[in-house]
Enzyme design. Structure first.
Site, mmCIF file in Angstrom:
data_model
loop_
_atom_site.group_PDB
_atom_site.id
_atom_site.type_symbol
_atom_site.label_atom_id
_atom_site.label_comp_id
_atom_site.label_asym_id
_atom_site.label_seq_id
_atom_site.Cartn_x
_atom_site.Cartn_y
_atom_site.Cartn_z
ATOM 1 N N GLY A 8 -34.681 -115.021 -99.477
ATOM 2 C CA GLY A 8 -35.308 -113.693 -99.430
ATOM 3 C C GLY A 8 -35.941 -113.328 -100.754
ATOM 4 O O GLY A 8 -36.018 -112.154 -101.125
ATOM 5 N N GLY A 11 -38.747 -110.668 -100.988
ATOM 6 C CA GLY A 11 -38.460 -109.273 -100.624
ATOM 7 C C GLY A 11 -38.256 -108.396 -101.847
ATOM 8 O O GLY A 11 -38.367 -108.843 -102.993
ATOM 9 N N GLN A 12 -37.977 -107.118 -101.581
ATOM 10 C CA GLN A 12 -37.773 -106.154 -102.683
ATOM 11 C C GLN A 12 -36.686 -106.634 -103.648
ATOM 12 O O GLN A 12 -36.903 -106.756 -104.860
ATOM 13 C CB GLN A 12 -37.354 -104.787 -102.114
ATOM 14 C CG GLN A 12 -36.885 -103.815 -103.199
ATOM 15 C CD GLN A 12 -36.244 -102.549 -102.658
ATOM 16 O OE1 GLN A 12 -36.892 -101.508 -102.650
ATOM 17 N NE2 GLN A 12 -34.989 -102.607 -102.231
ATOM 18 N N LEU A 85 -30.112 -113.090 -99.707
ATOM 19 C CA LEU A 85 -30.798 -111.814 -99.481
ATOM 20 C C LEU A 85 -31.725 -111.869 -98.266
ATOM 21 O O LEU A 85 -32.241 -110.840 -97.828
ATOM 22 C CB LEU A 85 -31.627 -111.427 -100.721
ATOM 23 C CG LEU A 85 -30.912 -111.469 -102.069
ATOM 24 C CD1 LEU A 85 -31.817 -110.931 -103.164
ATOM 25 C CD2 LEU A 85 -29.620 -110.677 -102.029
ATOM 26 N N SER A 89 -34.633 -107.259 -92.024
ATOM 27 C CA SER A 89 -33.845 -106.169 -92.610
ATOM 28 C C SER A 89 -34.198 -104.789 -92.058
ATOM 29 O O SER A 89 -33.663 -103.798 -92.529
ATOM 30 C CB SER A 89 -34.023 -106.182 -94.132
ATOM 31 O OG SER A 89 -35.323 -105.726 -94.464
ATOM 32 N N TYR A 100 -33.379 -112.777 -82.495
ATOM 33 C CA TYR A 100 -33.837 -113.354 -83.761
ATOM 34 C C TYR A 100 -33.030 -112.785 -84.928
ATOM 35 O O TYR A 100 -32.630 -113.509 -85.857
ATOM 36 C CB TYR A 100 -35.339 -113.083 -83.971
ATOM 37 C CG TYR A 100 -35.773 -113.513 -85.342
ATOM 38 C CD1 TYR A 100 -35.901 -114.866 -85.643
ATOM 39 C CD2 TYR A 100 -35.973 -112.576 -86.350
ATOM 40 C CE1 TYR A 100 -36.229 -115.273 -86.929
ATOM 41 C CE2 TYR A 100 -36.302 -112.974 -87.625
ATOM 42 C CZ TYR A 100 -36.424 -114.325 -87.906
ATOM 43 O OH TYR A 100 -36.739 -114.716 -89.175
ATOM 44 N N THR A 132 -24.110 -104.552 -95.964
ATOM 45 C CA THR A 132 -24.841 -103.285 -95.910
ATOM 46 C C THR A 132 -23.990 -102.108 -95.452
ATOM 47 O O THR A 132 -23.074 -102.285 -94.639
ATOM 48 C CB THR A 132 -26.041 -103.437 -94.944
ATOM 49 O OG1 THR A 132 -26.521 -102.135 -94.584
ATOM 50 C CG2 THR A 132 -25.664 -104.149 -93.653
ATOM 51 N N GLU A 134 -24.965 -100.129 -93.394
ATOM 52 C CA GLU A 134 -25.184 -99.994 -91.952
ATOM 53 C C GLU A 134 -23.953 -100.434 -91.162
ATOM 54 O O GLU A 134 -23.785 -100.062 -89.999
ATOM 55 C CB GLU A 134 -26.395 -100.829 -91.511
ATOM 56 C CG GLU A 134 -27.720 -100.199 -91.820
ATOM 57 C CD GLU A 134 -28.010 -98.945 -91.004
ATOM 58 O OE1 GLU A 134 -27.984 -99.020 -89.763
ATOM 59 O OE2 GLU A 134 -28.238 -97.886 -91.604
ATOM 60 N N TYR A 156 -29.147 -105.131 -85.870
ATOM 61 C CA TYR A 156 -29.126 -105.537 -87.287
ATOM 62 C C TYR A 156 -27.715 -105.415 -87.845
ATOM 63 O O TYR A 156 -27.185 -106.346 -88.470
ATOM 64 C CB TYR A 156 -30.099 -104.649 -88.077
ATOM 65 C CG TYR A 156 -29.938 -104.716 -89.577
ATOM 66 C CD1 TYR A 156 -30.432 -105.792 -90.313
ATOM 67 C CD2 TYR A 156 -29.283 -103.684 -90.268
ATOM 68 C CE1 TYR A 156 -30.284 -105.843 -91.702
ATOM 69 C CE2 TYR A 156 -29.135 -103.741 -91.647
ATOM 70 C CZ TYR A 156 -29.630 -104.819 -92.356
ATOM 71 O OH TYR A 156 -29.478 -104.868 -93.719
ATOM 72 N N LYS A 160 -25.140 -108.291 -89.172
ATOM 73 C CA LYS A 160 -24.611 -108.251 -90.540
ATOM 74 C C LYS A 160 -23.084 -108.180 -90.528
ATOM 75 O O LYS A 160 -22.436 -108.569 -91.498
ATOM 76 C CB LYS A 160 -25.191 -107.049 -91.288
ATOM 77 C CG LYS A 160 -26.644 -107.235 -91.709
ATOM 78 C CD LYS A 160 -26.744 -108.097 -92.975
ATOM 79 C CE LYS A 160 -28.151 -108.139 -93.521
ATOM 80 N NZ LYS A 160 -28.269 -108.889 -94.773
ATOM 81 N N HIS A 186 -31.107 -98.863 -101.118
ATOM 82 C CA HIS A 186 -31.712 -98.854 -102.449
ATOM 83 C C HIS A 186 -33.200 -99.125 -102.299
ATOM 84 O O HIS A 186 -33.635 -99.950 -101.505
ATOM 85 C CB HIS A 186 -31.029 -99.840 -103.388
ATOM 86 C CG HIS A 186 -30.759 -101.168 -102.787
ATOM 87 N ND1 HIS A 186 -29.688 -101.411 -101.966
ATOM 88 C CD2 HIS A 186 -31.440 -102.324 -102.875
ATOM 89 C CE1 HIS A 186 -29.713 -102.678 -101.585
ATOM 90 N NE2 HIS A 186 -30.782 -103.244 -102.122
#
Ligand code: NAP
Ligand code: GDD
Length: 407
Positions: A8, A11-12, A85, A89, A100, A132, A134, A156, A160, A186
């Site tokens: 990842g 990504g951010q 990571l 997401s 997926y 996470t 979540e 998701y 996770k 974040h």
């Protein structure tokens, strides 16, 4: 010199973590997916030509759904640390792509852990799993700690949840240094454009510059514990330097409704909103303008005639909320214009209403505390998006078309 593998990396968090580890002297390897367009915007400044010798930033094609690819890369790289990571997401999108998401976010983690085991790297390679908040979903306790039971509310979060427990299981079964960071939301200027904070800062910047009329959002009541990604990637590294592998809540301890984030973002451009109505009929209306702040933020000059505001030299056809119509003539200001509306298409089949974390363990055992406040985060994101959107403005002024963004 340590070697890290970041999945990842495009990504951010991958981008910020890469910068952080490179500064610490790591050799950083990254897993990136093949795509038909370049997808490396966030890390292009770190790119090193493959022909250079002694590179310390190396990208590899790969995918979390491809076991053999992951095993081969880990065998070649022999990483001291893996930061997992990579993930599909986006919570809302996971309802559209549940299978997926389970594959990439859930089984993907298993593939990495199993690769460490198969390659006999249990004692060498430490692994960080991007877990996470979540997982808490319908929260069973406020604030949430490492001990709060999980109640995931999306494909998701369920994927996770598998990743969380398989990480714990491989730690206990095989003695792998495998840790979960249970990170609360974040954000940053690098945040994906369809997550709510970035969607808001982009729209607030575009509206202030006259490039967009309205912002459509979903649930304005949802509350999130928002921190800055820079603080959170530092903690990922600290988690892998800890004496023992454990699971850690990483949060600011403050929660804020989406509505307030909207208000703060627009205020950074000098535009003050008031809210009227409830539920799907709730709207954010332009209540007043701080002229000095607006001018500083946008670089535009306002003329004031009585209670009338105009953008000096405004181009014909712009849609600034400050203008009542088209053309350069003086206009009545559109104080009272609706700038934010609710569109139910952004509601989720099941929502997570409130997240607020208690990171006491991370503070006491690792000495971690966030350095950047929510106010600092909003300023950082707004300054960056105003700068970005000014490019669109110049293009339009130069006669070029720019895209509208209504995601
Ligand atoms: P992000 O910006 O969406 O980045 C996700 C990364 O994963 C991208 O590089 C993406 O590649 C890659 N990826 C997606 N599917 C993949 C696959 N099948 N194989 C290989 N790579 C794949 O997410 P983020 O905000 O940086 O978050 C990083 C991690 O932390 C994620 O696992 C996320 O679920 C988790 N997390 C994030 C937050 C948060 O608030 N940001 C909070 C808690 C946990 P492309 O660029 O090609 O799409
Ligand atoms: N994306 C989005 N778009 N969210 C909206 C909108 C909108 O137009 N309007 C309201 N929201 C609400 C969502 O319903 C949610 O309650 C909240 O804003 C935050 O949504 P996101 O920014 O999409 O983030 P998230 O909290 O669902 O998920 C993010 O944080 C998780 C950590 O708690 C992602 O980064 C996940 O990967 C991460 O695990």
């Amino acid at each position: 010199m340590k070697t890290a593998l970041i999945t990842g990396i495009t990504g951010q968090d991958g981008a910020y973590l890469s910068e952080f580890l490179l500064k610490k002297g790591y050799i950083v390897h990254g897993l990136k997916r093949r795509s038909s367009l370049f997808n490396t915007d966030r890390i292009d400044h770190l790119y090193q030509d493959p022909h250079e010798s002694n590179r310390n930033f190396i990208l590899h094609y790969g995918d979390m759904t491809d076991s053999t690819n992951l095993i081969r890369l880990i065998q070649e790289i022999q990483p001291d640390e893996i930061y997992n990571l990579a993930a599909m997401s986006h919570v809302h999108v996971s309802f559209e792509t549940p299978e997926y998401t389970a594959n990439a976010d859930g089984l993907g983690t298993l593939r990495l852990l199993e690769a460490i085991r198969l390659l006999g790297l249990e004692k060498k390679t430490r692994i960080y799993q991007a877990s996470t908040s979540e997982l808490y979903g319908t929260v069973q306790e406020v604030p949430q700690t490492e001990k709060t039971p999980f109640y995931p509310r999306s494909p998701y979060a369920v994927a996770k949840m598998y990743a969380f427990w398989i990480t714990v299981n491989y730690r206990e079964a095989y003695g792998i240094f495998a840790s979960n960071g249970i990170l609360f939301n974040h954000e940053s200027p690098l945040r994906g454009e369809t997550f709510v904070t970035r969607k808001i800062t982009r729209a607030a910047a575009r509206i202030a510059l006259g490039l967009q009329d309205k912002l459509y959002l979903g649930n304005l009541d949802a509350q999130r514990d928002w921190g800055h990604a820079k603080d959170y990637v530092r903690m990922m590294w600290m988690i892998l330097q800890a004496e023992e592998a454990e699971d850690w809540v990483i949060a600011t301890g403050k929660t804020t409704p989406v509505r307030d984030f909207v208000r703060m973002a627009f205020a950074e451009a000098g535009l003050y909103l008031r809210w009227e109505g409830t539920g799907v009929n709730e709207v954010g209306i332009l209540d007043s303008i701080d002229i000095k702040k607006f001018e500083q933020a946008t670089g535009l000059k306002l003329t004031v005639q009585g209670s009338t505001f105009n953008v000096q030299g405004a181009e014909s056809g712009t849609h600034s909320p400050l203008q009542g119509g088209r053309g350069g003539e003086p206009r009545t200001p559109n104080i009272g214009t609706t700038l934010v509306k609710v569109d139910p298409k952004y509601f989720r089949p099941t929502e997570v209403d409130l997240l607020i974390g208690d990171a006491t363990k991370a503070k006491e055992k690792l000495g971690w505390e966030p350095k950047i406040t929510l106010e600092g985060l909003v300023i950082d994101m707004m300054q960056s998006d105003l700068k970005l959107m000014k490019k669109d403005q110049y293009l339009r002024e130069g006669g070029y078309k720019t895209l509208n963004y209504f995601k």
